[in-house]
Design an enzyme around this catalytic site. Structure first.
Site, PDB file in Angstrom:
ATOM      1  N   CYS A 176       0.854  -1.196   0.000  1.00 52.89           N
ATOM      2  CA  CYS A 176       0.000   0.000   0.000  1.00 52.89           C
ATOM      3  C   CYS A 176       0.888   1.243   0.000  1.00 52.89           C
ATOM      4  O   CYS A 176       0.603   2.240  -0.677  1.00 52.89           O
ATOM      5  CB  CYS A 176      -0.892   0.013   1.229  1.00 52.89           C
ATOM      6  SG  CYS A 176      -2.027  -1.372   1.370  1.00 52.89           S
ATOM      7  N   HIS A 180       1.158   5.116  -1.623  1.00 55.19           N
ATOM      8  CA  HIS A 180       0.488   6.032  -0.695  1.00 55.19           C
ATOM      9  C   HIS A 180       1.337   6.441   0.507  1.00 55.19           C
ATOM     10  O   HIS A 180       0.797   6.665   1.591  1.00 55.19           O
ATOM     11  CB  HIS A 180      -0.810   5.395  -0.210  1.00 55.19           C
ATOM     12  CG  HIS A 180      -1.845   5.245  -1.284  1.00 55.19           C
ATOM     13  ND1 HIS A 180      -2.474   6.326  -1.859  1.00 55.19           N
ATOM     14  CD2 HIS A 180      -2.339   4.138  -1.894  1.00 55.19           C
ATOM     15  CE1 HIS A 180      -3.335   5.897  -2.767  1.00 55.19           C
ATOM     16  NE2 HIS A 180      -3.265   4.575  -2.822  1.00 55.19           N
ATOM     17  N   ARG A 224     -12.908  -0.770  -1.787  1.00 59.82           N
ATOM     18  CA  ARG A 224     -11.734   0.036  -2.141  1.00 59.82           C
ATOM     19  C   ARG A 224     -10.447  -0.718  -1.800  1.00 59.82           C
ATOM     20  O   ARG A 224      -9.501  -0.764  -2.602  1.00 59.82           O
ATOM     21  CB  ARG A 224     -11.793   1.366  -1.385  1.00 59.82           C
ATOM     22  CG  ARG A 224     -10.602   2.290  -1.579  1.00 59.82           C
ATOM     23  CD  ARG A 224     -10.461   2.766  -3.006  1.00 59.82           C
ATOM     24  NE  ARG A 224      -9.604   1.873  -3.768  1.00 59.82           N
ATOM     25  CZ  ARG A 224      -9.437   1.914  -5.078  1.00 59.82           C
ATOM     26  NH1 ARG A 224     -10.072   2.809  -5.798  1.00 59.82           N
ATOM     27  NH2 ARG A 224      -8.635   1.079  -5.676  1.00 59.82           N
ATOM     28  N   CYS A 228      -7.560  -2.423  -4.239  1.00 59.71           N
ATOM     29  CA  CYS A 228      -6.146  -2.076  -4.119  1.00 59.71           C
ATOM     30  C   CYS A 228      -5.282  -3.328  -4.075  1.00 59.71           C
ATOM     31  O   CYS A 228      -4.232  -3.401  -4.713  1.00 59.71           O
ATOM     32  CB  CYS A 228      -5.909  -1.235  -2.866  1.00 59.71           C
ATOM     33  SG  CYS A 228      -6.403   0.489  -3.029  1.00 59.71           S
TER      34      CYS A 228
END
Length: 267
Positions: A176, A180, A224, A228
């Site tokens: 992730c 991000h 969501r 991802c």
């Protein structure tokens, strides 16, 4: 040497132009979203969700109006702004969708399979979960996120979520954090928020769930995150898993203090 310098200068110029074009497109997308915000189709999901919340269903022919989302049975206002959180009756930290599944099972008598059926809807197979999530989250609109981290299990969930956020794997060796955890990152025309920073986390987390124009559906936080993981080429996480709740805990806690403004409208 001169030719090389000219080529480098040209490449730099193209890069600057491309960045400017992307920024212009991003600004236009923001204007488009703002223009449509007053006519967000998510309102239709909210209305359907309210009907489902108050409808008698399951073997026990009961409504969900006695469901306790953390602020007492039936109290929805501000509940989502404090989720995930520890629940004494289950002795674990639960996010909204996990808790909703629990209430459907305990109050209405549904099996786990029934309570999680069609959790991600489509045109030919609508979901009951997404409308209920839209309805519940809308009751926290305008309220600041205040996810607690007082209980040892809440602290444990946050730390586990943090580990998952930084965990690299899959065929692309992504995490992730790959997309991000840096500033001013972008993929195609999409700005990527730095979810380790309070301001970015607040701006991103407080707009989910959201109506996705490209999909014609309201998509929840579970969707969501599952998407991802798909993009990272990870195995699909189980719906309502404690791993997803932990990752949600990490993101939600990082967004504390931000004003909740969902369900929002996204591309």
């Amino acid at each position: 040497m001169r030719r090389t310098s000219m080529m480098l200068a040209g490449a730099a110029g193209l890069a600057v132009a491309a960045f400017a074009l992307a920024q212009d497109q991003s600004d236009e997308i923001a204007k488009y979203r703002e223009m449509l915000a007053g006519d967000n189709p998510a309102e239709l999901w909210e209305m359907k969700g309210e009907e489902l919340w108050k409808a008698k269903a399951g073997p026990r022919q009961a409504t969900l109006e006695a469901c306790d989302l953390g602020k007492g049975p039936g109290v929805l206002k501000g509940a989502y702004a404090e989720l995930p959180r520890y629940f004494k009756d289950t002795n674990k930290v639960m996010d909204l969708e996990q808790r909703l599944m629990y209430c459907r099972m305990t109050l209405q008598g549904l099996t786990e399979e029934q309570a999680t059926a069609a959790h991600f809807g489509s045109t030919d197979k609508p979901s009951d979960i997404e409308p209920m999530v839209a309805y519940i989250t809308a009751q926290s609109r305008g309220i600041k996120m205040n996810v607690p981290m007082n209980h040892p299990q809440e602290k444990r969930a946050y730390e586990l979520g943090k580990q998952l956020f930084y965990y690299r794997g899959g065929s692309h060796d992504f995490a992730c954090a790959t997309c991000h955890s840096g500033d001013k990152m972008r993929i195609r025309m999409q700005d990527l928020p730095n979810l380790t920073k309070t301001k970015d986390a607040q701006a991103a987390y407080t707009t989910w769930p959201a109506y996705r124009v490209s999909q014609g559906e309201v998509r929840t936080m579970q969707h969501r995150l599952a998407d991802c993981f798909r993009q990272q080429r990870f195995p699909e996480p189980m719906y309502g898993s404690e791993a997803i709740t932990a990752l949600t805990m990490f993101l939600a806690r990082n967004a504390n203090g931000g004003v909740y403004n969902g369900p929002a409208l996204k591309r």
